[in-house]
Design an enzyme around this catalytic site. Sequence first.
Site, PDB file in Angstrom:
ATOM      1  N   HIS A 158      -3.928   1.182   2.085  1.00 46.38           N
ATOM      2  CA  HIS A 158      -5.274   1.699   2.344  1.00 46.38           C
ATOM      3  C   HIS A 158      -5.414   3.174   1.964  1.00 46.38           C
ATOM      4  CE1 HIS A 158      -6.400  -1.999   4.217  1.00 46.38           C
ATOM      5  NE2 HIS A 158      -5.590  -1.861   5.244  1.00 46.38           N
ATOM      6  N   ASP A 193      -1.766  -8.997   1.770  1.00 40.49           N
ATOM      7  CA  ASP A 193      -2.057  -8.573   3.131  1.00 40.49           C
ATOM      8  C   ASP A 193      -3.389  -9.190   3.580  1.00 40.49           C
ATOM      9  OD1 ASP A 193      -1.131  -6.004   5.017  1.00 40.49           O
ATOM     10  OD2 ASP A 193      -3.273  -6.428   5.156  1.00 40.49           O
ATOM     11  N   HIS A 195      -5.716  -7.669   4.948  1.00 44.72           N
ATOM     12  CA  HIS A 195      -6.744  -6.681   4.622  1.00 44.72           C
ATOM     13  C   HIS A 195      -6.685  -6.330   3.131  1.00 44.72           C
ATOM     14  CE1 HIS A 195      -5.739  -5.848   8.946  1.00 44.72           C
ATOM     15  NE2 HIS A 195      -7.045  -5.909   9.037  1.00 44.72           N
ATOM     16  N   ASP A 282       0.506 -10.027   7.995  1.00 42.26           N
ATOM     17  CA  ASP A 282      -0.577 -10.158   8.972  1.00 42.26           C
ATOM     18  C   ASP A 282      -1.570 -11.257   8.603  1.00 42.26           C
ATOM     19  OD1 ASP A 282      -1.347  -8.645   6.803  1.00 42.26           O
ATOM     20  OD2 ASP A 282      -2.069  -6.942   7.960  1.00 42.26           O
TER      21      ASP A 282
END
Length: 349
Positions: A158, A193, A195, A282
């Site tokens: 990120h 991931d 995200h 995740d």
Amino acid sequence: MKVIFDAAQKKHYPGFFLTSGARAPNPEVPARADILFAAARAAGLTPEEPPDLGLAPAAAIHTPEYLAFLKGIFARWQRIEGASEEVIPNIHPNGRGGSYPLSAVGQAGYHMADTSCPIGAETYEAALRSAHAAAHAAQQVAEGAAAAYALCRPPGHHAFTDMAGGFCYLNNSAIAAQRLRASTARVAILDIDVHHGNGTQGVFYDRADVLTVSLHADPARFYPFFWGHAAERGDGAGLGYNLNLPLPRKTGDEGFLTALDHALSRIAAFCPGALVVALGLDAYEGDPFAGLSVSTPGFGRIGAKIGELGLPTVVVQEGGYVCDALGDNLVAFLDGFRASHRVVTEVSR
């Protein structure tokens, strides 16, 4: 295959973050690294501590202005009367250009996308050592290793060139890809991931030498919200070199694997000389973020499909939070990846 990790990465220990406006314990804790390191050892990986590579790997991706901010902001923040124990922004610009604030508060807002990336006394060192793990793993692959696993914590995908966010400070996957570029003309990054890897996308969005592909929960109602949509294909020279595959919430093994086939087909069409896997565990059905529903055996199948590419590969740890199956998910992925990767590479010889 080696697991690259430095215990100094555990010094970063954020206290909390805001989720839907409520204060909650920060899930990006040192225990993640302990669980993942034990799992990598259980899977038969050989541990190795990265050397001190200085600032060069991070400086190849991040702006000097941002790196100076990361290094010095905690000490500056502590001089503010009544300031919080960690650096947490309380203001953000509606545009990031033109003038640059002189105050610590203003710079925190400029360089920190959200409240999920608090900066404490040990954050800079831990993030730098995490980047060293990624760079060292990439160097090993560049020098002939078939694959390496960089246990990067804090994670990185990120983080933009000049902005932290979502538990991330230095973009380890981008750092690994840039290091690999020194030895091969084209590098692909596959982010699995839960995200979207918005920082990684941002780093390479206008470049044609690094293909970025991301499978993730649809950001229409999931972090990072503003990035990760299918229409984002790159810009300028990078147009067509970014592929986002947003998935409906609770997508399980079969849906994820179908999307992965699409991702791997695009990577094969790019014909890269090396691959970076931004490994987020995740996406697991029992992960605290509950975005997707991949099972533990599903991670084995994901690893096996990626291994079938037969590319020199750096696996960079991204998300995956403390739950009963965190270590099992890593073992499943590594076992699946190594089994198929070994077969493909032996056949190619």
